[in-house]
Design an enzyme around this catalytic site. Sequence first.
Site, PDB file in Angstrom:
ATOM      1  CG  ASP A   1      -6.606 -11.656  13.237  1.00 14.02           C
ATOM      2  OD1 ASP A   1      -6.486 -12.786  12.735  1.00 14.02           O
ATOM      3  OD2 ASP A   1      -7.277 -10.753  12.689  1.00 14.02           O
TER       4      ASP A   1
ATOM      5  CG  ASP B   1       0.104  -1.107   5.193  1.00 17.02           C
ATOM      6  OD1 ASP B   1      -0.973  -1.548   5.644  1.00 17.02           O
ATOM      7  OD2 ASP B   1       0.627  -1.553   4.151  1.00 17.02           O
ATOM      8  CG  ASP B   2      -4.987  -0.733   7.127  1.00 19.98           C
ATOM      9  OD1 ASP B   2      -4.290  -0.935   8.144  1.00 19.98           O
ATOM     10  OD2 ASP B   2      -5.958  -1.444   6.823  1.00 19.98           O
TER      11      ASP B   2
ATOM     12  NE  ARG C   1      -3.994  -1.627   2.639  1.00 16.99           N
ATOM     13  CZ  ARG C   1      -4.123  -2.503   3.633  1.00 16.99           C
ATOM     14  NH1 ARG C   1      -3.171  -2.560   4.564  1.00 16.99           N
ATOM     15  NH2 ARG C   1      -5.162  -3.295   3.705  1.00 16.99           N
TER      16      ARG C   1
ATOM     17  CB  SER D   1     -10.120  -8.863   5.571  1.00 19.36           C
ATOM     18  OG  SER D   1     -10.018  -7.458   5.438  1.00 19.36           O
TER      19      SER D   1
ATOM     20  CG  ASP E   1       5.779 -10.021   3.331  1.00 24.62           C
ATOM     21  OD1 ASP E   1       6.733 -10.395   2.628  1.00 24.62           O
ATOM     22  OD2 ASP E   1       4.936 -10.790   3.805  1.00 24.62           O
TER      23      ASP E   1
ATOM     24  CG  HIS F   1       5.519  -9.175   7.310  1.00 23.53           C
ATOM     25  ND1 HIS F   1       4.845  -8.066   6.852  1.00 23.53           N
ATOM     26  CD2 HIS F   1       6.753  -8.712   7.693  1.00 23.53           C
ATOM     27  CE1 HIS F   1       5.628  -7.009   6.936  1.00 23.53           C
ATOM     28  NE2 HIS F   1       6.787  -7.359   7.452  1.00 23.53           N
TER      29      HIS F   1
END
Length: 443
Positions: free
Chosen positions: A287, A208-209, A113, A318, A140, A186
């Site tokens: 998670d 990163d989001d 991203r 997702s 990654d 990762h």
Amino acid sequence: MLRKRGSVILCGTFLFITWNAILVLLLWGRPPTGQPDESGRDQREVAERPTNDVVGDVLRMADTFEAELERQKEILLQIQNHQSLWDSPNKDGPKVGPQSQPVIPILVIACNRVTVRRCLDKLLEYRPSAELYPIIVSQDCGHAETAEVIRSYGDKVTHLKQPDLSDIAVQPGHKKFQGYYKISRHYRWALNQVFKTLSHSSVVIVEDDLEVAPDFFEYFRALLPLLQSDPSLWCVSAWNDNGRDGYVDPGKANLLYRTDFFPGLGWMVLKDVWEELEPKWPASFWDDWMRQPEQRRNRACIRPEISRTLTFGRQGVSLGQFYDKYLRYIKLNTEFVPFTKIDLSYLKEETYRETFQKDVYSAPVVTYEDVKQGQLKGQGPYRLLYSSKDSFKIMAKNLGIMDDLKSGVPRAGYMGVVSFMSRGRRIYLAPPPGWIKYDTSWS
């Protein structure tokens, strides 16, 4: 080694003071350099002449000693100020920055991203100290454009690249989940870099989001001591799963909770917890694996009333699950809360549990229809009871909060209770009194 150095410093200080005291006595008995007085006589002659003013002599000697002691005090202060330079840091202990505050690195998990720039810009905007909060970006995917964005920040961030970009052999039927396997690989690599290679003792992980709130760093700084001292905690999260606008109290930006649900999305973990998890780290879906009772072990996380992170990443492995319905509407805190100046001892397990149970089960019971139709009178809080998995899911879904459970634990739940706002009133969606444990079949 530190004890020996301390002894040497004390002995040196004692000898220094003793030697100077001897010099004062010798100098007192030594005649001063001659200068003529107003009558033209040599001051040395006057000084050498015996005097019967015993009281005056004593006072003059006291003044001399007082001046010398002030000099010694200044020297001792200098010794104390420079002692930290003589002591080498314990390489096995936690890294410390200015004023001996522990360093809390921020680990940004990145892939492909280019919008990682939004994440990094906010982190750098709100970061109060580069020394106390080094930003480590672990990338990654080998995506060149994203790598170029990260490189553009120069020495403001540390750019790590996950070296193994190969596909992962997965079981039949899981090929479509290849991305989840790579994410888990990762995470494991990146956390090992932080804890094993860079020897940090804690870390805050963001993806990163994520965009962070103005008091993001203050929040984690204040909660680090609690996480370190309370064995019933295993993480601190910046995220409230039910933190949409209208479902949180905008006047309670300082309100924090314990939760049995692992929230993620901006979370802090300690090295000893990672050493516990790393040997059994899962190949995928890390998670959800964290939310299993075998990993949670009845431990809780801290979460805020109003989230300190906001996700802006609809696209990902997702495929935007929950994003359009829930995540895009999460309220990001805008008010800086000085958490480091607030007493957070109320979050300790025994204190919190007792107060929480009293608040929940002393609240009057209301019906689902009363809540849904806005027929409640008074300020609240109110208690809405559920008695089964189905009743929880129906009420949660229809009231607008997240209805999924992981190993029986509802999102943002503590002791089975989910706290949220509805039409400006606090609602506790709660099991009957006497709740004991989660039913792992409720998943």
